[in-house]
Design a protein around this motif. Structure first.
Motif, PDB file in Angstrom:
ATOM      1  N   GLY A 205      43.101 -11.995 -49.696  1.00  0.00           N
ATOM      2  CA  GLY A 205      42.829 -13.308 -50.262  1.00  0.00           C
ATOM      3  C   GLY A 205      41.370 -13.478 -50.609  1.00  0.00           C
ATOM      4  O   GLY A 205      40.587 -12.517 -50.599  1.00  0.00           O
ATOM      5  N   GLY A 207      39.089 -14.559 -48.960  1.00  0.00           N
ATOM      6  CA  GLY A 207      38.192 -14.161 -47.879  1.00  0.00           C
ATOM      7  C   GLY A 207      37.533 -12.815 -48.110  1.00  0.00           C
ATOM      8  O   GLY A 207      36.534 -12.489 -47.468  1.00  0.00           O
ATOM      9  N   VAL A 246      51.492 -12.965 -54.927  1.00  0.00           N
ATOM     10  CA  VAL A 246      52.701 -13.393 -54.230  1.00  0.00           C
ATOM     11  C   VAL A 246      52.612 -14.880 -53.883  1.00  0.00           C
ATOM     12  O   VAL A 246      51.522 -15.436 -53.754  1.00  0.00           O
ATOM     13  CB  VAL A 246      52.952 -12.579 -52.938  1.00  0.00           C
ATOM     14  CG1 VAL A 246      53.321 -11.141 -53.263  1.00  0.00           C
ATOM     15  CG2 VAL A 246      51.755 -12.616 -52.003  1.00  0.00           C
ATOM     16  N   GLN A 248      54.728 -18.977 -54.059  1.00  0.00           N
ATOM     17  CA  GLN A 248      55.634 -19.890 -54.751  1.00  0.00           C
ATOM     18  C   GLN A 248      55.720 -19.584 -56.248  1.00  0.00           C
ATOM     19  O   GLN A 248      56.784 -19.536 -56.828  1.00  0.00           O
ATOM     20  CB  GLN A 248      55.072 -21.298 -54.589  1.00  0.00           C
ATOM     21  CG  GLN A 248      55.907 -22.370 -55.219  1.00  0.00           C
ATOM     22  CD  GLN A 248      56.758 -23.044 -54.187  1.00  0.00           C
ATOM     23  OE1 GLN A 248      56.261 -23.695 -53.300  1.00  0.00           O
ATOM     24  NE2 GLN A 248      58.036 -22.857 -54.293  1.00  0.00           N
ATOM     25  N   GLY A 262      42.213 -12.244 -44.901  1.00  0.00           N
ATOM     26  CA  GLY A 262      41.377 -13.245 -45.574  1.00  0.00           C
ATOM     27  C   GLY A 262      42.169 -14.191 -46.461  1.00  0.00           C
ATOM     28  O   GLY A 262      41.719 -14.582 -47.525  1.00  0.00           O
ATOM     29  N   ILE A 263      43.365 -14.531 -45.997  1.00  0.00           N
ATOM     30  CA  ILE A 263      44.207 -15.498 -46.726  1.00  0.00           C
ATOM     31  C   ILE A 263      44.429 -16.685 -45.796  1.00  0.00           C
ATOM     32  O   ILE A 263      44.779 -16.504 -44.630  1.00  0.00           O
ATOM     33  CB  ILE A 263      45.574 -14.879 -47.105  1.00  0.00           C
ATOM     34  CG1 ILE A 263      45.365 -13.595 -47.929  1.00  0.00           C
ATOM     35  CG2 ILE A 263      46.438 -15.873 -47.875  1.00  0.00           C
ATOM     36  CD1 ILE A 263      46.652 -12.862 -48.275  1.00  0.00           C
ATOM     37  N   ALA A 266      48.141 -21.100 -47.208  1.00  0.00           N
ATOM     38  CA  ALA A 266      48.603 -22.349 -47.833  1.00  0.00           C
ATOM     39  C   ALA A 266      50.118 -22.293 -47.989  1.00  0.00           C
ATOM     40  O   ALA A 266      50.698 -21.216 -48.128  1.00  0.00           O
ATOM     41  CB  ALA A 266      47.956 -22.513 -49.212  1.00  0.00           C
ATOM     42  N   ASN A 283      41.964 -13.111 -39.953  1.00  0.00           N
ATOM     43  CA  ASN A 283      41.203 -14.196 -40.554  1.00  0.00           C
ATOM     44  C   ASN A 283      40.075 -14.588 -39.601  1.00  0.00           C
ATOM     45  O   ASN A 283      40.271 -14.622 -38.388  1.00  0.00           O
ATOM     46  CB  ASN A 283      42.138 -15.399 -40.806  1.00  0.00           C
ATOM     47  CG  ASN A 283      41.532 -16.394 -41.765  1.00  0.00           C
ATOM     48  OD1 ASN A 283      40.423 -16.893 -41.544  1.00  0.00           O
ATOM     49  ND2 ASN A 283      42.250 -16.696 -42.838  1.00  0.00           N
ATOM     50  N   GLY A 300      38.660 -12.762 -36.649  1.00  0.00           N
ATOM     51  CA  GLY A 300      37.405 -12.039 -36.798  1.00  0.00           C
ATOM     52  C   GLY A 300      37.148 -11.659 -38.241  1.00  0.00           C
ATOM     53  O   GLY A 300      37.902 -12.048 -39.144  1.00  0.00           O
ATOM     54  N   ASP A 301      36.088 -10.881 -38.429  1.00  0.00           N
ATOM     55  CA  ASP A 301      35.636 -10.522 -39.770  1.00  0.00           C
ATOM     56  C   ASP A 301      36.449  -9.335 -40.310  1.00  0.00           C
ATOM     57  O   ASP A 301      36.425  -8.244 -39.745  1.00  0.00           O
ATOM     58  CB  ASP A 301      34.140 -10.160 -39.695  1.00  0.00           C
ATOM     59  CG  ASP A 301      33.574  -9.822 -41.056  1.00  0.00           C
ATOM     60  OD1 ASP A 301      34.329  -9.884 -42.061  1.00  0.00           O
ATOM     61  OD2 ASP A 301      32.375  -9.497 -41.120  1.00  0.00           O
TER      62      ASP A 301
ATOM     63  N   TRP B  41      54.740 -25.135 -66.319  1.00  0.00           N
ATOM     64  CA  TRP B  41      53.533 -24.369 -66.594  1.00  0.00           C
ATOM     65  C   TRP B  41      53.765 -23.252 -67.603  1.00  0.00           C
ATOM     66  O   TRP B  41      52.862 -22.879 -68.328  1.00  0.00           O
ATOM     67  CB  TRP B  41      52.984 -23.741 -65.310  1.00  0.00           C
ATOM     68  CG  TRP B  41      52.648 -24.737 -64.252  1.00  0.00           C
ATOM     69  CD1 TRP B  41      52.757 -26.094 -64.329  1.00  0.00           C
ATOM     70  CD2 TRP B  41      52.162 -24.446 -62.956  1.00  0.00           C
ATOM     71  NE1 TRP B  41      52.368 -26.660 -63.147  1.00  0.00           N
ATOM     72  CE2 TRP B  41      52.000 -25.669 -62.287  1.00  0.00           C
ATOM     73  CE3 TRP B  41      51.858 -23.262 -62.288  1.00  0.00           C
ATOM     74  CZ2 TRP B  41      51.538 -25.750 -60.978  1.00  0.00           C
ATOM     75  CZ3 TRP B  41      51.396 -23.345 -60.986  1.00  0.00           C
ATOM     76  CH2 TRP B  41      51.233 -24.575 -60.339  1.00  0.00           C
TER      77      TRP B  41
HETATM   78  C1  LIG Z   1      51.833 -25.786 -57.292  1.00  0.00           C
HETATM   79  C2  LIG Z   1      51.002 -24.743 -56.619  1.00  0.00           C
HETATM   80  C3  LIG Z   1      51.472 -23.432 -56.580  1.00  0.00           C
HETATM   81  C4  LIG Z   1      50.730 -22.436 -55.931  1.00  0.00           C
HETATM   82  N1  LIG Z   1      51.240 -21.172 -55.869  1.00  0.00           N
HETATM   83  C5  LIG Z   1      50.575 -20.242 -55.134  1.00  0.00           C
HETATM   84  C6  LIG Z   1      51.115 -18.931 -54.965  1.00  0.00           C
HETATM   85  O1  LIG Z   1      52.159 -18.586 -55.513  1.00  0.00           O
HETATM   86  N2  LIG Z   1      50.436 -18.046 -54.202  1.00  0.00           N
HETATM   87  C7  LIG Z   1      49.257 -18.350 -53.587  1.00  0.00           C
HETATM   88  O2  LIG Z   1      48.698 -17.487 -52.880  1.00  0.00           O
HETATM   89  N3  LIG Z   1      48.710 -19.577 -53.745  1.00  0.00           N
HETATM   90  C8  LIG Z   1      49.330 -20.522 -54.511  1.00  0.00           C
HETATM   91  N4  LIG Z   1      48.765 -21.741 -54.674  1.00  0.00           N
HETATM   92  C9  LIG Z   1      47.387 -21.936 -54.159  1.00  0.00           C
HETATM   93  C10 LIG Z   1      47.347 -22.254 -52.674  1.00  0.00           C
HETATM   94  O3  LIG Z   1      47.515 -23.643 -52.482  1.00  0.00           O
HETATM   95  C11 LIG Z   1      45.992 -21.826 -52.067  1.00  0.00           C
HETATM   96  O4  LIG Z   1      44.961 -22.460 -52.767  1.00  0.00           O
HETATM   97  C12 LIG Z   1      45.761 -20.320 -52.091  1.00  0.00           C
HETATM   98  O5  LIG Z   1      46.866 -19.623 -51.555  1.00  0.00           O
HETATM   99  C13 LIG Z   1      44.513 -19.968 -51.300  1.00  0.00           C
HETATM  100  O6  LIG Z   1      44.214 -18.592 -51.438  1.00  0.00           O
HETATM  101  P1  LIG Z   1      43.396 -17.828 -50.324  1.00  0.00           P
HETATM  102  O7  LIG Z   1      44.072 -17.982 -49.026  1.00  0.00           O
HETATM  103  O8  LIG Z   1      43.183 -16.441 -50.831  1.00  0.00           O
HETATM  104  O9  LIG Z   1      41.968 -18.543 -50.362  1.00  0.00           O
HETATM  105  P2  LIG Z   1      41.322 -19.606 -49.351  1.00  0.00           P
HETATM  106  O10 LIG Z   1      42.210 -20.744 -49.120  1.00  0.00           O
HETATM  107  O11 LIG Z   1      39.964 -19.831 -49.881  1.00  0.00           O
HETATM  108  O12 LIG Z   1      41.244 -18.810 -47.981  1.00  0.00           O
HETATM  109  C14 LIG Z   1      40.379 -17.770 -47.703  1.00  0.00           C
HETATM  110  C15 LIG Z   1      40.535 -17.418 -46.240  1.00  0.00           C
HETATM  111  O13 LIG Z   1      39.761 -16.278 -45.939  1.00  0.00           O
HETATM  112  C16 LIG Z   1      39.168 -16.455 -44.665  1.00  0.00           C
HETATM  113  N5  LIG Z   1      37.959 -15.608 -44.628  1.00  0.00           N
HETATM  114  C17 LIG Z   1      36.793 -15.787 -45.267  1.00  0.00           C
HETATM  115  N6  LIG Z   1      35.947 -14.763 -45.003  1.00  0.00           N
HETATM  116  C18 LIG Z   1      36.585 -13.920 -44.173  1.00  0.00           C
HETATM  117  C19 LIG Z   1      36.247 -12.694 -43.558  1.00  0.00           C
HETATM  118  N7  LIG Z   1      35.049 -12.104 -43.733  1.00  0.00           N
HETATM  119  N8  LIG Z   1      37.173 -12.102 -42.765  1.00  0.00           N
HETATM  120  C20 LIG Z   1      38.387 -12.677 -42.552  1.00  0.00           C
HETATM  121  N9  LIG Z   1      38.764 -13.837 -43.124  1.00  0.00           N
HETATM  122  C21 LIG Z   1      37.890 -14.450 -43.936  1.00  0.00           C
HETATM  123  C22 LIG Z   1      38.884 -17.931 -44.561  1.00  0.00           C
HETATM  124  O14 LIG Z   1      38.819 -18.337 -43.213  1.00  0.00           O
HETATM  125  C23 LIG Z   1      40.081 -18.538 -45.286  1.00  0.00           C
HETATM  126  O15 LIG Z   1      41.128 -18.835 -44.390  1.00  0.00           O
HETATM  127  C24 LIG Z   1      49.479 -22.744 -55.344  1.00  0.00           C
HETATM  128  C25 LIG Z   1      48.991 -24.053 -55.412  1.00  0.00           C
HETATM  129  C26 LIG Z   1      49.739 -25.053 -56.035  1.00  0.00           C
HETATM  130  C27 LIG Z   1      49.202 -26.445 -56.069  1.00  0.00           C
END
Ligand SMILES: Cc1cc2nc3c(=O)[nH]c(=O)nc-3n(C[C@H](O)[C@H](O)[C@H](O)COP(=O)(O)OP(=O)(O)OC[C@H]3O[C@@H](n4cnc5c(N)ncnc54)[C@H](O)[C@@H]3O)c2cc1C
Ligand SMILES: Nc1ncnc2c1ncn2[C@@H]1O[C@H](COP(=O)(O)O)[C@@H](O)[C@H]1O
Lengths: 318, 247
Positions: A205, A207, A246, A248, A262-263, A266, A283, A300-301, B41
């Motif tokens: 992710g 992260g 991957v 919804q 790093g996801i 959500a 995470n 952790g990192d 979309w």
């Molecule tokens: C209608 C709709 C549909 C959507 N469909 C999808 C979908 O199909 N798939 C999807 O993935 N999202 C979807 N989203 C987006 C979803 O809501 C989130 O915004 C998204 O999943 C966040 O991605 P993320 O976890 O990579 O990023 P972030 O939410 O920014 O999370 C990053 C994470 O990494 C961690 N992190 C940071 N640095 C480190 C490190 N050094 N080591 C370990 N961990 C670390 C943080 O603590 C954080 O938890 C949709 C949103 C909407 C509104």
């Protein structure tokens, strides 16, 4: 009779086909009828070995035109085979081919379809199939009321079982129309495990901070023979290709093991992965929502943890 | 040229999923309804993009549902589209829905019929393929790219581990997913214009559903996460190997 559609590509039978063969054989056993297989086009595998998965007969329409998917053409041929063979139940994999073809066969034969099935039918009262609904957040038990019934089985939902028989083999003579769909090009990522077929998926992710950091994800995937995936913002930012997204709105998967690095977890991300059998979350934020859906968690990192994990797996595998 | 986009109404992606009446009905209290994301979309926005390039295109929307679908179909009209039809019936059977849409589509001879790849509530991926069969048209599912070139559609679709680009003459039915178009937000002008666009309500034809949902189940709750220290990856590997038996 239960007729199982055997899908293949590049002249190789797909892994999901062995799942549907095993599933179809189990359905046939429940009903006390025979299980038979249907394959369109040509493959290099010896088809009599499909008997090892519980079918007594394999029917092939060995016209090379059918090596390319044209849903309209396929549906016509399959429906004709079903009618001439008197099949009562048809099984597909709920993969890309099944999603294109099973609904057409259903409409053509007025045969009720349950797509995305996750378990054997309950035949105690009617013919009730459990399927995935609300993007993995629930299941529905669906009764099929028509005489002919169609099930498309979610990949990775049924254990492949060997039954140890040799099947007889029969060519089916069915007239083929000219295909209407012409393939212009195919772009396959060679050497990678296809995401929807993978038993293990390693996913990254936001992260991970940037595309240049994906090597640790790829190295881990490599030692596990896993496919790689990513969250939506990662694909949207162009860090990773769209077909890895991957969730919804992306691809829905149900591997045996999903490792999320790093996801945040959500709800829309979880909707694509929450059917995974085992989930590992790495995470740095102990409050990340993903931990609630995880079986194993490491706080952790990722940049320190993931290479160590890769090393330990290498050690274990010797 | 005429395009038909199939629009369905689904609970918002963040909705809590629970059931009532002995688990036979989805609990709608407190649920926000949206246009199914794949329909909005990708299918609808693609059709709007095509219309922006060729203003002679007529863009029709269709939904099968009760009066509670009207706000959703109005929102779709606000994004774009010339008129909408609502077939006044509720069903959870894909064949029933596809048959109702086919009855209307047959009267118009659409060049392009677009659906989403699946609804995010029933996850069937079925209505598009059934509709194509009922209309006796070719069907390309899981499209990630779609272009028109005179009377040909060039469609790239998802295959296992990659993509395949197909060429097919119109009329054709295509189910759309991510990649086909970029999400957009309705503007004020669109919202105002949508109020006066025709929304026709027609009664369904009488047919029997082929399937029916008896009841729903929620997955068993997870046992809870087992935390492993960041400096003890040997333990995680052992657990994955011996306890979970997944590696
Ligand atoms: C209608 C709709 C549909 C959507 N469909 C999808 C979908 O199909 N798939 C999807 O993935 N999202 C979807 N989203 C987006 C979803 O809501 C989130 O915004 C998204 O999943 C966040 O991605 P993320 O976890 O990579 O990023 P972030 O939410 O920014 O999370 C990053 C994470 O990494 C961690 N992190 C940071 N640095 C480190 C490190 N050094 N080591 C370990 N961990 C670390 C943080 O603590 C954080 O938890 C949709 C949103 C909407 C509104
Ligand atoms: N009630 C409905 N009315 C109009 N279109 C629908 C309806 N249900 C499904 N569709 C269309 O068919 C697609 C696939 O739905 P499904 O087969 O339910 O997964 C959706 O993305 C819509 O485009």
């Amino acid at each position: 009779m239960v007729l199982i559609y055997v899908d293949h590509s590049d002249s190789e039978i797909k892994k999901s086909s062995y799942e549907v063969l095993s599933y179809g054989a189990a359905v046939a056993q429940q009903l006390g009828v025979l299980a038979e297989a249907l394959i369109l086009g040509t493959v290099k595998d010896d088809l009599s070995t499909l008997g090892n998965y519980g079918v007594s007969k394999v029917h092939q329409v060995s016209n090379e035109t059918l090596n390319n998917l044209d849903a309209q053409l396929y549906a016509k041929v399959i429906a004709e085979a079903v009618t001439s063979l008197n099949a009562e139940i048809i099984i597909f994999s709920h993969n890309q081919t099944g999603k294109a073809v099973a609904p057409r066969v259903s409409a053509r034969l007025k045969a009720g379809l349950v797509s995305g099935a996750v378990a054997l039918p309950d035949i105690a009262n009617g013919f009730v199939v459990k399927k995935n609904v609300f993007s993995g957040k629930a299941f529905a038990n669906v009764n099929i009321k028509s005489a002919i019934k169609i099930i498309s089985l979610n990949p990775n939902s049924f254990q492949v079982k060997k039954a140890g028989e040799v099947a007889t083999f029969e060519q089916l003579d069915i007239k083929i129309d000219d295909p209407k769909v012409k393939i212009v090009s195919v772009n396959k990522v060679i050497g990678e495990v296809p995401l929807t077929e993978a038993e293990i998926v390693v996913s990254g992710g936001r992260g991970l901070k940037g595309p240049e950091n994906w090597k640790i994800v790829e190295d881990l995937a490599h030692v596990l023979h896993a496919a790689t995936a990513c969250s939506r913002p990662v694909a949207d930012s162009g860090w990773r290709p769209h077909h890895e997204h991957v969730g919804q709105t992306g691809i829905q998967i149900a591997p045996n093991l999903y490792i999320a690095i790093g996801i945040s977890g959500a709800i829309q991300h979880l909707a694509g992965v929450n059917r995974s059998k085992t989930i590992v979350v790495i995470n740095k934020d102990a409050e990340a929502p993903f931990f609630k859906a995880a079986d194993y968690g490491v706080v952790g990192d990722a940049f320190e943890i993931v290479p160590k994990l890769t090393e330990e797996i290498k050690k274990m595998k010797g | 040229m005429k395009i038909l986009v199939c629009i369905s109404k689904t609970p918002d992606t963040t909705s809590k999923v629970s059931f009532k009446d002995n688990n036979t009905k989805f609990e709608e209290a407190g649920v926000q309804w949206i246009i199914n994301p794949y329909d909005e979309w990708y299918a609808l926005v693609k059709a709007i993009e095509l219309k922006e390039k060729d203003t002679s295109i007529q863009l029709h929307l269709i939904t099968v549902g009760g009066a509670d679908c009207d706000p959703v179909i109005r929102k779709a009209l606000a994004l774009g589209g010339d008129e909408a039809t609502r077939i006044n019936a509720t069903s959870d059977d894909s064949y029933y829905i596809a048959t109702q849409i086919a009855e209307i589509a047959k009267q118009v001879n659409y060049d392009l019929v677009l659906t989403g790849k699946e609804t995010i509530d029933y996850n069937s991926s079925s209505v598009g393929g059934m509709l194509a069969e009922l209309l006796n048209l070719p069907y390309i599912s899981l499209a990630v790219k779609l272009e028109l070139n005179n009377s040909a559609a060039i469609v790239t679709r998802e295959i296992e581990g990659g993509e395949e680009t197909d060429e097919v003459s119109t009329p054709v039915v295509v189910s759309c997913q991510k990649g086909v178009a970029e999400q957009r937000i309705p503007n004020m002008r669109g919202i105002m214009a949508a109020r006066t666009k025709p929304l026709k309500v027609v009664e369904p034809v009488v047919i029997d559903a082929l399937t029916s949902i008896l009841n729903y189940e929620l997955p068993p709750p997870k046992a809870g996460v087992q935390l492993i220290a960041a400096d003890n990856m040997q333990e995680l590997v052992r657990l994955l190997h011996e306890e979970a038996k997944v590696i």
